[in-house]
Design a protein around this motif. Structure first.
Motif: not given
Ligand code: BTN
Length: 264
Positions: A7-15, A67-78
């Protein structure tokens, strides 16, 4: 494949974030339809400039040209960022280019990357990122950015396998998605502030250096048909300037471009 979701860690982003205002209000979701749609709702409810929406996955990720944008979970950044530039001062296409340059800055910290007009970022011949810039009736801009970070080659839909890539595919090692997000937000704020203070010229210059398209012959598949010409540069509103074989200058405002015969 790991059993634990990365997972992306929002608290860590903030820090770790060193931006002044971009991403200081951060909405993080496990899954949404489209982060641009969530950002639009927030914009309409009065969200502040710099509000950012991030999702681990999207069920209706949208790309340019419908177009659509392939957006699988836990892999990329959206990610979608809300900007509120002064009225009539920043054409949406120009801010899309600002975002493309910022994505390229962020990727270039670890991987060689180039830009294809308008704001696709490629590693080699494979597209790893795209930007969907949308404008609200009140002039607010939503910059939707998708970056393929850790999608494995085999996990791309068959029709994309030849054209799409990721930082994992290019470099052979997974990317820390939290740190990449921080990096991107820092570059995006810096490029946007640069555009606001100095105008479009420095962005256009960076774009031209990153694009490797200047002086190349390209083909444009646009709604009105196909044109071919030599790339001269960017116009002030973000259009691509071409010299047609007839000698006439032509502006491309929409469509798909490809370099005739490749980049070499
Ligand atoms: C393109 O076609 O190249 C643009 C793709 C943009 C995808 C991003 S992912 C985050 C944001 N939410 C969306 O639905 N689209 C953009």
């Amino acid at each position: 494949m790991s059993l634990v979701a990365d997972r992306i860690l929002p608290d860590e982003i903030e820090r770790r974030l060193t931006t002044e205002w971009l991403g200081r209000t951060l909405h993080y979701y496990d899954e949404v339809g489209s982060t641009n749609d969530v950002a639009r709702e927030l914009a309409r409810a009065g969200a502040v400039e710099g509000t950012v929406v991030i999702a681990e996955g999207q069920t209706r990720g949208r790309g340019r040209l419908g177009r659509s944008w392939a957006s699988p979970k836990y892999r990329n950044l959206y990610l979608s960022a809300l900007l509120r530039p002064p009225a009539s001062d920043a054409p949406v296409a120009r801010l899309g280019l600002v975002a493309g340059v910022a994505v390229c800055d962020a990727i270039r910290e670890s991987h060689p990357a180039t830009i294809k007009w308008p704001n696709d970022v490629l590693i080699g011949t494979r597209k790893v990122s795209g930007v969907l810039a949308e404008i609200e009736p009140d002039g607010a801009i939503i910059l939707g950015i998708g970056v393929n970070l850790n999608t494995a080659a085999a996990d791309f839909p068959p029709d994309l396998r030849d054209k799409a890539g990721s930082l994992l595919v290019a470099g052979g090692v997974p990317v820390d998605r939290t740190l990449f997000t921080v990096r991107l937000l820092i570059h995006l704020e810096a490029r946007y502030v640069q555009e606001r203070r100095l105008g479009f010229a420095p962005i256009a210059e960076a774009w031209c250096e990153m694009s490797a398209m200047i002086g190349k012959t390209i083909r444009v598949d646009a709604p009105g048909g196909q044109v071919q010409g030599v790339v001269l540069g960017l116009a002030d509103d973000g259009a691509l300037r071409l010299r047609l074989p007839s000698g006439v200058e032509h502006r491309v405002v929409s469509g798909d471009v490809s370099v005739v015969g490749g980049y070499d």
